[in-house]
Scaffold this active site. Structure first.
Site, mmCIF file in Angstrom:
data_model
loop_
_atom_site.group_PDB
_atom_site.id
_atom_site.type_symbol
_atom_site.label_atom_id
_atom_site.label_comp_id
_atom_site.label_asym_id
_atom_site.label_seq_id
_atom_site.Cartn_x
_atom_site.Cartn_y
_atom_site.Cartn_z
ATOM 1 N N ASP A 276 -33.701 9.431 4.856
ATOM 2 C CA ASP A 276 -32.060 9.469 4.671
ATOM 3 C C ASP A 276 -31.668 10.091 6.048
ATOM 4 O OD1 ASP A 276 -30.779 8.796 2.617
ATOM 5 O OD2 ASP A 276 -31.548 10.447 1.140
ATOM 6 N N GLN B 267 -32.201 12.162 -4.208
ATOM 7 C CA GLN B 267 -30.951 11.626 -4.481
ATOM 8 C C GLN B 267 -29.851 12.783 -4.502
ATOM 9 O OE1 GLN B 267 -29.915 8.579 -4.083
ATOM 10 N NE2 GLN B 267 -27.529 8.949 -4.538
ATOM 11 N N LYS C 236 -31.569 0.988 -4.791
ATOM 12 C CA LYS C 236 -32.671 1.212 -3.918
ATOM 13 C C LYS C 236 -33.863 0.744 -4.172
ATOM 14 C CE LYS C 236 -29.979 4.954 -2.035
ATOM 15 N NZ LYS C 236 -29.835 6.576 -2.193
HETATM 16 N N1 GUN Z 1 -25.771 10.460 -2.493
HETATM 17 C C1 GUN Z 1 -24.805 9.757 -1.950
HETATM 18 N N2 GUN Z 1 -25.267 9.069 -1.106
HETATM 19 C C2 GUN Z 1 -26.585 9.364 -0.743
HETATM 20 C C3 GUN Z 1 -27.549 9.147 0.047
HETATM 21 O O1 GUN Z 1 -27.280 8.092 0.875
HETATM 22 N N3 GUN Z 1 -28.721 9.441 -0.010
HETATM 23 C C4 GUN Z 1 -28.950 10.448 -0.932
HETATM 24 N N4 GUN Z 1 -30.335 10.980 -0.815
HETATM 25 N N5 GUN Z 1 -28.186 11.081 -1.647
HETATM 26 C C5 GUN Z 1 -26.803 10.451 -1.753
#
Ligand code: GUN
Length: 299
Positions: A125, A102, A58
């Site tokens: 998100d 995350q 990211k």
């Molecule tokens: N863990 C697995 N996929 C994601 C996601 O898209 N966002 C976040 N914050 N955690 C994750």
């Protein structure tokens, strides 16, 4: 007998890269005009290798389009109270347009409590109750990046969705459930008849065989077999799993929730793993960050 049409393998890398190019251009114009770059932050707790990889990707993708990116790292034994204070800080820091926490978080931390504390206007998100609620009501909202990316892939490949039977397998808050809602919305590119299947579903194979569009978000490697898929179906694979492979330098290869090699013989369109849905998830997170920077969802 008429020869069946060749399967189209959906190129998520290409679609994501075009979208990122558009975002990059817009940011370059903003900077030329004297504005700040959008700023995406990530909170990473502990050292789960998968989470480390996701956050690093990211960060890299954000830099590549000209965004500012910062990662806030904390040890796995951070208390819930301390993490709530981090969220308070990110909510109030005007330099940060959007951020993600995350997941998964360590067991001693109530994930819902943390997510519910995120300012919805910075929730790129799309996990907060406010954004999920608005999405369900069809109002402007930050959409969860994976289902949002899948909607974009269907649109890009001009796959008809209206009136089709879409079967979503898996009801997670991040993918399956929002996917089922987006597909059923009264919107261009949606308007599907949706069935959401899960671990208590009876006659799963019968239902998946009736799908015009099948979304596999189960979390089990190669779970969807060829006999579970209708001839000519569109198959979207959300899964990503490492399978041991001594022939590879890395010692593994990646597979999805779909038995790709066999299933692709029956489909009209299919996403590969890797290179299908995955790249779109990151691109949509960047898109959400740009929307946050421009105050488009929360004016
Ligand atoms: N863990 C697995 N996929 C994601 C996601 O898209 N966002 C976040 N914050 N955690 C994750």
């Amino acid at each position: 007998m008429a020869k069946r049409k060749q399967t189209v393998i959906i190129d998520g890398r290409k679609v994501a890269s075009e979208l990122k190019e558009t975002i990059k251009k817009e940011i370059a114009e903003m900077i030329d005009g004297g504005q700040d770059s959008p700023h995406l932050a990530a909170v990473l707790v502990g050292n789960d290798p998968a989470s480390e990889t996701y956050v690093a990707s990211k960060e890299k993708a954000a830099h590549a389009v000209g965004m500012i990116s910062s990662t806030y790292r904390y040890p796995a034994d951070i208390t819930e109270k301390e993490l709530l204070e981090v969220v308070d800080y990110l909510n109030s820091d005007e330099e940060i347009d959007g951020y993600i926490v995350q997941l998964p978080l360590p067991d001693h931390i109530d994930e819902n409590k943390i997510i519910h504390h995120i300012n919805p206007a910075k929730d790129v998100d799309g996990f907060t109750p406010e954004n999920v609620g608005k999405m369900v009501l069809g109002q402007p909202a930050f959409l969860s990046a994976t289902p949002y990316g899948i909607m974009e892939l269907l649109k890009y490949y001009k796959i008809p969705v209206a009136g089709k039977h879409c079967v979503v397998v898996g009801r997670s808050n991040i993918v399956g459930r929002p996917m089922s809602i987006l597909l059923s919305q009264k919107e261009d590119g949606a308007n599907a008849t949706v069935t959401l299947c899960h671990s208590a579903t009876k006659n799963l194979e019968e239902i998946t065989r009736s799908a015009d569009i099948l979304i596999a978000a189960i979390g089990k490697a190669q779970f969807i077999k060829a006999d579970m898929v209708k001839e000519g179906a569109v198959v979207i694979d959300v899964g990503i799993h490492r399978l041991k492979d001594a022939t590879r330098k890395s010692g593994y290869h990646l597979v999805g929730d779909v038995d790709f090699k066999e299933v692709m013989k029956k489909t009209s369109f299919i996403t590969p793993v890797p290179g299908g849905v995955g790249p779109m998830t990151i691109a949509m997170l960047l898109k959400n960050t740009l929307l946050a920077h421009k105050n488009e969802i929360y004016p």
